[in-house]
Design an enzyme around this catalytic site. Structure first.
Site, short mmCIF file in Angstrom:
data_model
loop_
_atom_site.label_atom_id
_atom_site.label_comp_id
_atom_site.label_asym_id
_atom_site.label_seq_id
_atom_site.Cartn_x
_atom_site.Cartn_y
_atom_site.Cartn_z
N CYS A 128 0.86 -1.18 0.00
CA CYS A 128 0.00 0.00 0.00
C CYS A 128 0.90 1.23 0.00
CB CYS A 128 -0.93 -0.02 1.22
SG CYS A 128 -2.34 1.11 1.05
N CYS A 174 -0.14 4.33 1.65
CA CYS A 174 -0.56 5.35 2.61
C CYS A 174 0.53 5.72 3.61
CB CYS A 174 -1.83 4.93 3.33
SG CYS A 174 -1.70 3.36 4.21
N LYS A 202 -12.27 -4.85 1.63
CA LYS A 202 -11.75 -3.96 2.68
C LYS A 202 -12.71 -2.78 2.81
CE LYS A 202 -7.71 -1.28 4.09
NZ LYS A 202 -6.31 -0.90 3.76
N ARG A 247 -3.68 3.42 12.24
CA ARG A 247 -3.25 4.64 11.55
C ARG A 247 -2.33 5.48 12.41
NH1 ARG A 247 -8.91 6.27 8.35
NH2 ARG A 247 -8.88 4.41 7.01
N ARG A 298 -11.24 7.80 2.97
CA ARG A 298 -10.93 6.75 2.01
C ARG A 298 -12.19 6.09 1.45
NH1 ARG A 298 -5.87 4.73 5.70
NH2 ARG A 298 -4.44 6.33 4.98
N GLU A 356 -16.21 -7.80 -5.70
CA GLU A 356 -14.79 -7.48 -5.53
C GLU A 356 -13.95 -8.76 -5.50
OE1 GLU A 356 -13.05 -4.83 -5.52
OE2 GLU A 356 -14.27 -3.10 -4.95
N LYS A 414 -11.54 -7.59 5.54
CA LYS A 414 -11.04 -6.69 6.57
C LYS A 414 -12.06 -5.57 6.80
CE LYS A 414 -7.18 -3.57 7.58
NZ LYS A 414 -5.92 -2.96 7.09
N SER A 466 -6.86 -3.46 14.26
CA SER A 466 -6.34 -2.79 15.45
C SER A 466 -7.43 -2.33 16.41
CB SER A 466 -5.49 -1.58 15.02
OG SER A 466 -6.27 -0.63 14.29
N TYR A 502 -3.46 -9.24 15.99
CA TYR A 502 -2.48 -8.81 16.98
C TYR A 502 -2.51 -9.72 18.21
CZ TYR A 502 -2.66 -4.85 13.87
OH TYR A 502 -2.62 -4.08 12.73
#
Length: 324
Positions: free
Chosen positions: A117, A119, A192, A202, A214, A230, A245, A271, A310
């Site tokens: 990506c 970003c 996503k 972020r 976004r 998709e 996601k 996250s 995580y």
């Protein structure tokens, strides 16, 4: 005759014997954050238990993950320099490229996956090239493909485009194949959503957009059928694995995609979903291990073959303690 399903719940061993869904350490992928510098292992404030690692400290973490039965990691990078061209995303000396080389040389049996990506690398924080306030789709594809190629050259086994630009899987596959990287797999973030659950991430990678949002390229959380469109497009373009996601708020989508398509399916327990649990545990509202197991089991039960989370290290440690 009275039907008694409770008979199969009467003993712990019996419950384990008939359990339909199990999460194994080999199902888990641990996200890792690489930064420039030396001797850095710095906890990320909004993601307790997660760290920024300098490249020289990554191998020790990956070796520990491997000792717990985790067989795959996904690398994110924080560059020193951001610019409009995202030049550090595809630099041979970029932070992800350095991290991949270090892991491959020191922990050769670990599967190394990389996030593709822009970003983190752009000064505007969007996932593609920008002119004015417009995020450009087709002009972004060559940059994403160059980034994936640089990861493959560094030794990545799997590249995972997460940008949500139309056509990026085809552009990446064509570029990888043209340079002889036929064996490098693509795990596409096919589904996503423009989710509110990404906030801690972020902050961790300093990738918040500097203008707008976004929503013009990530999916509307209200849409279900679009997820299937998709996914079908990414399969047609050459994806080897699909991804949904976030995970926990989209269990229905995971099941829909799994029912429709035969490719291996990943789900990213993101996250915000992780941080909510950690905050609730810190407030003595939830039992950490019980809620972790329940959440990850729900994602696996919904149809995910692999889970990016995580919680990977905590879950693998718990499984090891239980002798699983």
């Amino acid at each position: 005759m009275t039907k008694r399903p409770r008979r199969l719940r009467d003993h712990e061993a019996l419950r384990a014997m008939v359990q339909e869904t199990r999460v194994d350490a080999a199902d888990l992928i641990q996200p890792l954050f690489a930064v420039h510098g030396t001797n850095i292992k710095r906890e990320i404030p909004k993601l307790p238990g997660q760290y920024h690692f300098s490249v020289d400290r990554l191998a020790e973490e990956v070796k520990e993950l491997q000792s717990l039965g985790i067989r795959a990691v996904l690398i994110f990078g924080l560059p020193e320099i951001k610019d409009a061209a995202a030049s550090q995303a595809f630099s041979d000396e970029g932070i992800v490229q350095q991290a991949v080389r270090a892991i491959r040389s020191q922990v050769p049996d670990m599967l190394v996956m990389t996030d593709v990506c822009l970003c983190q690398y752009t000064d505007h924080g969007h996932c593609g090239m920008v002119v004015g306030d417009q995020i450009l789709n087709d002009e972004s594809l060559s940059v994403l493909a160059k980034t994936a190629l640089s990861h493959a050259k560094a030794g990545a086994h799997v590249v995972a485009p997460s940008d949500m630009m139309d056509g990026r899987v085809a552009a990446i596959r064509e570029t990888l194949d043209a340079h002889g990287f036929h064996q490098v797999s693509i795990m596409s973030y096919s589904v996503k959503y423009a989710s509110a659950f990404y906030g801690p991430f972020r902050q961790a990678v300093a990738s918040a957009p500097q203008f707008g949002d976004r929503k013009t390229y990530q999916m509307d959380p209200a849409n279900r059928l679009e997820a299937l469109r998709e996914s079908a497009l990414d399969i047609e373009e050459g994806a080897d694995m699909l991804m949904v996601k976030p995970a926990l708020a989209y269990l229905d989508i995971i099941r829909e995609v799994k029912n429709k398509f035969s490719l291996p399916l990943g789900a990213y327990h993101v996250s915000g979903e992780y941080a909510m649990v950690k905050a609730a545990v810190a407030a003595d509202l939830l039992d950490h291990d019980k809620i972790m197991v329940e959440i990850l089991t729900s994602i696996k039960r919904a149809g995910a073959d692999v889970i990016l989370t995580y919680f990977a290290k905590d879950m693998a440690r718990l499984l090891q303690l239980k002798g699983q």
